[in-house]
Enzyme design. Sequence first.
Site, mmCIF file in Angstrom:
data_model
loop_
_atom_site.group_PDB
_atom_site.id
_atom_site.type_symbol
_atom_site.label_atom_id
_atom_site.label_comp_id
_atom_site.label_asym_id
_atom_site.label_seq_id
_atom_site.Cartn_x
_atom_site.Cartn_y
_atom_site.Cartn_z
ATOM 1 N N SER A 50 0.839 -1.193 0.000
ATOM 2 C CA SER A 50 0.000 0.000 0.000
ATOM 3 C C SER A 50 0.882 1.253 0.000
ATOM 4 C CB SER A 50 -0.965 -0.051 1.191
ATOM 5 O OG SER A 50 -1.920 0.970 1.129
ATOM 6 N N ASP A 105 -4.561 8.520 -0.774
ATOM 7 C CA ASP A 105 -4.781 8.967 0.600
ATOM 8 C C ASP A 105 -5.102 10.450 0.706
ATOM 9 O OD1 ASP A 105 -4.139 6.384 1.330
ATOM 10 O OD2 ASP A 105 -2.027 6.868 1.670
ATOM 11 N N HIS A 111 -4.020 -0.348 -4.681
ATOM 12 C CA HIS A 111 -5.476 -0.489 -4.480
ATOM 13 C C HIS A 111 -6.266 -0.063 -5.717
ATOM 14 C CE1 HIS A 111 -4.760 -1.105 -0.184
ATOM 15 N NE2 HIS A 111 -4.075 0.017 -0.145
#
Length: 218
Positions: free
Chosen positions: A123, A138, A160
Amino acid sequence: MKNMLLLSSSKYKNTGYLEHTIPWLQNFLADYRGKTIAFVPYAGVSRTFDEYEKTVQNALSDLGMNIVSVHRGKQHRDIIEQADVIAIGGGNTFCLLKQLYEHNLIDIIREKVNNGTPYFGWSAGANVAGSSIMTTNDMPITYPPSFQALQLFPHQINPHFISGKMQGHNGESREERLAEFLLVNPTALVYALPEGSALHIQNGMGNRIGRKSYFVLQ
């Protein structure tokens, strides 16, 4: 000489924490059993460094390696300097990069990985291995001194990655957001990693790992 495993996520479907990555990591680190992994926990906003370290130690116990968080060192870079392998965990990429700068880890990580120390991250830990963090998913909950990342990989990473729009979502899709980035940065390449996938980089070559292939957007 560089050897890296960039993982999209810590979970895949209904698997436990890092469970789906164990076979990949066992192969990736086959020559390092009994050695030490320096773990960077900075992205874990909602848990302490101690808690994050313990979670990763438990999840990766089958590797037979000693996992030590950098916060155990008098200087965080001491743990990096002594380690055989470097790992960076997921969470918030902005918090991660800010603390990498604050603890002066950018140069030492870059030097060690360029000289052959294996690196893996999931990630945010995959995202920060690229050229910059401008393709993170994010929220910018804090502000690092630069968006320039570790630059272990010369292109952008988007972990992701989900193709298309979710039902009921009226904002931009991931493809649309990344297309915006590429309009502003037309010479860039983005490696988009779907859930359950990883990118293994060795000797200048990138290979897909997992059931889903990565996408290269340009």
